[in-house]
Design an enzyme around this catalytic site. Sequence first.
Site, PDB file in Angstrom:
ATOM      1  N   SER A 148       0.827  -1.215   0.000  1.00 16.28           N
ATOM      2  CA  SER A 148       0.000   0.000   0.000  1.00 16.28           C
ATOM      3  C   SER A 148       0.858   1.261   0.000  1.00 16.28           C
ATOM      4  CB  SER A 148      -0.883   0.007   1.246  1.00 16.28           C
ATOM      5  OG  SER A 148      -1.646   1.195   1.287  1.00 16.28           O
ATOM      6  N   ASN A 179       9.156   9.206   4.603  1.00 17.11           N
ATOM      7  CA  ASN A 179       8.047   9.830   3.885  1.00 17.11           C
ATOM      8  C   ASN A 179       7.035  10.388   4.858  1.00 17.11           C
ATOM      9  OD1 ASN A 179       5.190   8.561   3.822  1.00 17.11           O
ATOM     10  ND2 ASN A 179       6.557   6.789   3.859  1.00 17.11           N
ATOM     11  N   ILE A 221       3.583  11.461   3.550  1.00 17.92           N
ATOM     12  CA  ILE A 221       2.604  11.743   2.500  1.00 17.92           C
ATOM     13  C   ILE A 221       1.310  12.247   3.147  1.00 17.92           C
ATOM     14  CG2 ILE A 221       1.353  10.822   0.500  1.00 17.92           C
ATOM     15  CD1 ILE A 221       4.416  10.630   0.199  1.00 17.92           C
ATOM     16  N   ASN A 278      -6.840  -0.872   1.276  1.00 20.44           N
ATOM     17  CA  ASN A 278      -6.235  -0.458   2.538  1.00 20.44           C
ATOM     18  C   ASN A 278      -7.031   0.727   3.087  1.00 20.44           C
ATOM     19  OD1 ASN A 278      -4.322   1.420   4.104  1.00 20.44           O
ATOM     20  ND2 ASN A 278      -3.088  -0.429   3.960  1.00 20.44           N
ATOM     21  N   ASN A 313      -5.404  -0.407   8.086  1.00 22.06           N
ATOM     22  CA  ASN A 313      -4.147   0.252   8.405  1.00 22.06           C
ATOM     23  C   ASN A 313      -4.296   0.898   9.777  1.00 22.06           C
ATOM     24  OD1 ASN A 313      -1.928   1.929   8.501  1.00 22.06           O
ATOM     25  ND2 ASN A 313      -2.306   2.904   6.519  1.00 22.06           N
ATOM     26  N   CYS A 346      -0.508   4.122  10.222  1.00 24.09           N
ATOM     27  CA  CYS A 346       0.063   5.258   9.489  1.00 24.09           C
ATOM     28  C   CYS A 346       0.630   6.272  10.479  1.00 24.09           C
ATOM     29  CB  CYS A 346      -0.976   5.941   8.599  1.00 24.09           C
ATOM     30  SG  CYS A 346      -0.250   7.351   7.728  1.00 24.09           S
ATOM     31  N   ILE A 402       5.723  -4.937   8.260  1.00 27.11           N
ATOM     32  CA  ILE A 402       5.478  -3.762   9.091  1.00 27.11           C
ATOM     33  C   ILE A 402       5.133  -2.525   8.246  1.00 27.11           C
ATOM     34  CG2 ILE A 402       7.034  -4.491  10.952  1.00 27.11           C
ATOM     35  CD1 ILE A 402       9.209  -2.649   9.764  1.00 27.11           C
ATOM     36  N   ASN A 403       4.458  -1.574   8.865  1.00 31.82           N
ATOM     37  CA  ASN A 403       4.353  -0.247   8.284  1.00 31.82           C
ATOM     38  C   ASN A 403       5.696   0.456   8.556  1.00 31.82           C
ATOM     39  OD1 ASN A 403       3.456   2.343   7.369  1.00 31.82           O
ATOM     40  ND2 ASN A 403       1.364   1.820   7.947  1.00 31.82           N
ATOM     41  N   THR A 428       8.977   0.135  -1.126  1.00 26.61           N
ATOM     42  CA  THR A 428       9.973   1.101  -1.589  1.00 26.61           C
ATOM     43  C   THR A 428      10.782   0.609  -2.792  1.00 26.61           C
ATOM     44  OG1 THR A 428      10.104   1.965   0.645  1.00 26.61           O
ATOM     45  CG2 THR A 428      11.943   2.484  -0.798  1.00 26.61           C
TER      46      THR A 428
END
Lengths: 295, 330
Positions: free
Chosen positions: B49, B97, B99, B127, B155, B158, B219-220, B294
């Site tokens: 995601s 990041n 975003i 997501n 999620n 974040c 993982i996030n 990434t």
Amino acid sequence: MSLFCGSVKIIDNVEIAPGIFRMGLECPEAAESASPGQFLQIRCFEGLAPLLRRPISIAAADKDSGMIEIIYRVVGEGTGILARKTKKDMLDIMGPLGKGFPVPRGLRRPVIVGGGIGVAPLLFLAKSLKENSSRDSYGRESDFCGLAFVGFSSGEEVFGMQFLEDCCFNVEICTDDGSEGHKGFPTDLLEEYLKHIMPIPASNRENAKSAGDSECTSASSAILPEAVYACGPEPLLKKVKQIASMTKIPTYISVEQRMACGVGACLGCAVKSSGGGYLRACRDGPVFEAHQLIL
Amino acid sequence: MDDRFFEREYNPYESDASLMESKSRHADFADISVNICGIAMKNPVMAASGTFGFGEEYAGLYDISRLGAVVTKGLTLERRCGNPPPRIYETPAGILNSIGLENPGVEGFIRWEWPRLCRSGIPVIANIDGDNANDYYRMARRLSELDGLAAIEANISCPNVEKGGMAFGQHPESAYEAIKAVREGTNLPVIAKLSPNVTDIRQIAEAAVNAGADAISLINTLQGMAIDIHKKKPVFHRTFAGLSGPAVKPVALRMVWEVFEAVRVPIIGMGGIASWQDAVEFMLAGASAVAVGTANFIDPFAPLKIISGLKKYLIGQGIRALNEIIGSAH
């Protein structure tokens, strides 16, 4: 599919001014579809640090020879590695990416405004404008004569001027230190020029557009510029945008932003939209109409 | 059912010793299809995601239906503009990041992205990210109306938003609350995407499973920051940002390992996966599938290279099915 991603051969990599390099690449796929203002995402290093690709604008593309050219300034680790590459090395590139400058047929007086390394994509643009000018939309031969206002920090940094002249552009150079050409900024020259060519009081500026449309000449009996194209540091773009808002001449600016994916997926390269929210420099740009952005 | 024909176009690791070895082995076929809580995938490699938009961006380079599944950019109930730039900052072998969940909102997604995505011939996982439990419930409910959506990834991790997001994923109680809300809103498989920014990831995973999660994604991004030494200020407006990329891989791998020992549901491993070797490590640690994030930015073909590398690895090892290696390093 017009997007290429893969390894290509480096034809040459030459320092054309201190810290500024021109690199030729053999990539028929990208050369075929590239348009001025588009860029390549270049993987400078095969390992993991520096990790990201570097977005570098295309300075020339030739369909016949399959060659594509970039001009870049060494600013950090990635471009430092790029500068040390030599002829025959392979380079991983992706492109052409982004939305470039519109190049309508038959322009006679386009104006380009460039600052520093921002001049690089304008070279490609100048050539395309010249090539597309030979006949106007009615098939008449045109009297193409572009205008280029370009700025550099000093005289030794100047590049591409002969090329612009060969593309029938009258070139006026500025330097920050006055070591070559005018001392000052190219936007000063743009402003001066527009004042000279369209001496319209502020209250009547609304009329400027219709004057341009009908190709009526102003007091100086010169042809009005049909479009302004700019690329360079943010202060330059800001000023160009401000001037554009007064003249109503269609104005296109190419912006720079930190970028990750280059294809519009990560939303990392956001630029502020005048319509609210953000636009992506990589996919919605890097070229925008000046009024689209808040700078 | 398999993608052996795709290998020809990419020669990712022809010279790799472990693959050369494979040529002398007997097996010439390995089943890399997986089924994660009812999501049938022809291979275990997904696009993570936030790194793949809504699938369209990379479609100019290859047919995205070659992936195992696609996870959409994080969706919120209402459309969001995201954070002001800068949003990206490169670090050694990684990216920070911020975003801020720029997205068209659930309705925007359904209207503008889903009609195309649902025809892509690939499982699509939505997501979702909520400010509160009710958001999670409403989004799950609305998305369940879509015909063909494969699963919902909640999620709760974040790090780049004002409310919700990671805050849910940092305590077992709130993780339970958010996942429970999603569970109540849908009959689709529910995947809980966890944050690594916790003391004990196992507790969060257990809470998510108790709340009804059918699978765990981890993982996030890891929370980090950067400072502009000229301005003497943080680079990001929100000060902290999320670190991803190869730099975080060892942390992600450790957490997959821990969660594998704590819960019984399938794990989707992610965090710095850039090569097939990375993917194999995650699977040996307990991941049933992996997501590439990434690495897409560095090499858009990375997921395809991982798929073909995985298959060659199995063949080289004389292993017939991917399932055999999942968690086998324990």
